[in-house]
Design an enzyme around this catalytic site. Sequence first.
Site, short mmCIF file in Angstrom:
data_model
loop_
_atom_site.label_atom_id
_atom_site.label_comp_id
_atom_site.label_asym_id
_atom_site.label_seq_id
_atom_site.Cartn_x
_atom_site.Cartn_y
_atom_site.Cartn_z
N ASP A 226 -9.79 -34.62 17.38
CA ASP A 226 -11.12 -34.32 16.85
C ASP A 226 -11.28 -32.81 16.94
O ASP A 226 -11.53 -32.26 18.01
CB ASP A 226 -12.18 -35.05 17.69
CG ASP A 226 -13.59 -34.61 17.34
OD1 ASP A 226 -13.75 -33.73 16.47
OD2 ASP A 226 -14.54 -35.12 17.96
N GLN A 229 -14.87 -29.01 16.73
CA GLN A 229 -15.20 -27.75 17.43
C GLN A 229 -14.02 -26.80 17.49
O GLN A 229 -14.20 -25.59 17.49
CB GLN A 229 -15.70 -28.05 18.85
CG GLN A 229 -17.03 -28.78 18.91
CD GLN A 229 -18.18 -28.03 18.25
OE1 GLN A 229 -18.15 -26.81 18.10
NE2 GLN A 229 -19.19 -28.76 17.83
N CYS A 394 -24.98 -35.58 21.29
CA CYS A 394 -24.18 -36.75 20.90
C CYS A 394 -23.00 -36.95 21.85
O CYS A 394 -21.88 -37.25 21.42
CB CYS A 394 -23.69 -36.63 19.46
SG CYS A 394 -25.01 -36.49 18.27
C1 PLP Z 1 -16.51 -32.48 18.95
C2 PLP Z 1 -17.25 -33.04 17.78
N1 PLP Z 1 -16.75 -34.09 17.14
C3 PLP Z 1 -17.35 -34.63 16.07
C4 PLP Z 1 -18.52 -34.11 15.60
C5 PLP Z 1 -19.17 -34.73 14.41
O1 PLP Z 1 -19.16 -33.83 13.36
P1 PLP Z 1 -19.96 -34.16 12.03
O2 PLP Z 1 -21.40 -34.26 12.44
O3 PLP Z 1 -19.71 -33.01 11.15
O4 PLP Z 1 -19.44 -35.43 11.51
C6 PLP Z 1 -19.10 -33.03 16.23
C7 PLP Z 1 -20.39 -32.48 15.77
O5 PLP Z 1 -21.06 -31.75 16.42
C8 PLP Z 1 -18.44 -32.46 17.35
O6 PLP Z 1 -18.94 -31.40 17.97
#
Ligand code: PLP
Length: 480
Positions: A226, A229, A394
Amino acid sequence: MPLIDVQAERCSPDIVLPSYEDVSAPTDAVGVRPLLPVVGANLRVPLVTGQETTYANLDYAASAPCLEEVAAHLTEVLPYYASVHRGAGYASQVSTSLYENARAQVAAFVGARADDVVVFTRNTTDALNLLAHCVPTDSAGERAGDVLFLDIEHHANLLPWQRGRHRYVVAGTTQRATLVALRAELAARPAALLAITGASNVTGEVLPLTEIVALAHEAGARVVLDAAQLAPHRRIDLAATGVDYVAFSGHKVYAPLGSGVLVGRRDWPDEAPAYLPGGGAVREVTLTGTTWASAPQRHEGGTPNVLGAAALARACQVLADLPEGALEEHEEALRNRLASRLDALAGVWLHQIWRDSPSAIGVVAFTVEGYEPGFVAAYLSAEHGIGVRDGKFCAHPLLSRLGAQAGTLRASVGVGTTLRDVDRLADAVERLLSVGPRWEYARVEGRWTPVGDPRTAPAWAGATLGSAGGASPCESGTTR
Ligand SMILES: Cc1ncc(COP(=O)(O)O)c(C=O)c1O
């Protein structure tokens, strides 16, 4: 944290704020100038006092501003905007070429292997859900193996995996201990996939990717990174690190056009059912059966977001074209200043997951004693024109483990940030601790809001500030 009932005098409109508009004498010191020009760098924003100031955007980790070069590229390509893969017209063919070219540019940005597939999505969340959909299944339709993840993940890298066979590992107090725990879990029972973030969206700490990939592969598990960031801050190289899949979002890499991407090994996406059945995802359809296209088209049903893909690809190119180490150097200077200035304030607490993290991206989580995070964020915006994020980001399991169930503040920097922005934040927090707020605040729909907030949104935004929707249900620090 107790609910704080702030009784502050409203400030008189003639208060003189420190001027941050004067640019100091030119200097080459790292962090004094933005690394790249971004749209909105000189945005003027209203304060509750009736004055105006230049916006200090310290919320890059949520959504980064658009690079000027991306905006210029969009202006260039917009006249050619037309349907992709669907027309013989010149503009349609140019748009198709732009879209497919964007795929190749994104592949290059992440160091993809020659046979990797690039699927455009709406964002990281969409990309990770797509991969969750592609994990092979058994004859009963169940995931053929577990997906493993740490308890520090963003919900986007946690909830899609909870929809099938999965396990989680509780991170240790050091990265070393966390690797040991991961290795033990993988050795105890095989997993199909290890889902791991590249950098924490709460604390910015970077994970030891090469070691994580090695231990996952030793145990026969694939790895999805993922990189929501990580991608805006560090180079990613799938071929060199062995990472099997990577997901990230356009809006965090300075391309705010609703695009994201999943890049990685072709076999799972090629064999999975179409993620978004519809036009473009098929080779042939009859009323009794369908022959599906291979990936990526198989999972890109409907009209593709060509401008989003083009913006994402151009942003990737601009970041990739920066001189080696320039991005890291710029952000390290800013992060160090931010962390050291906040840390020096009695009553400010910085949050960290691990004691031994060797590096972090430009993200700092902190709390201010005696004040709820939402209150501080409202104060910074209303009285100082500074944008930071507050809440639980989140990442509820992580916030619980940090002992910050009520949330924290998060300041984050990027290519358009300067030391002056960082100093403004530290000065404003210092002022809050020494003299308190000047305005009165109250909780409205779960969010701290200046009482009688005189600021308005531009007419085209169509809403009174703070009125539209209130706090996100998963972000407000306290129950509503
Ligand atoms: C580490 C990480 N993963 C996933 C996401 C989700 O990204 P998105 O909202 O662009 O789908 C975020 C969003 O802040 C994030 O910080």
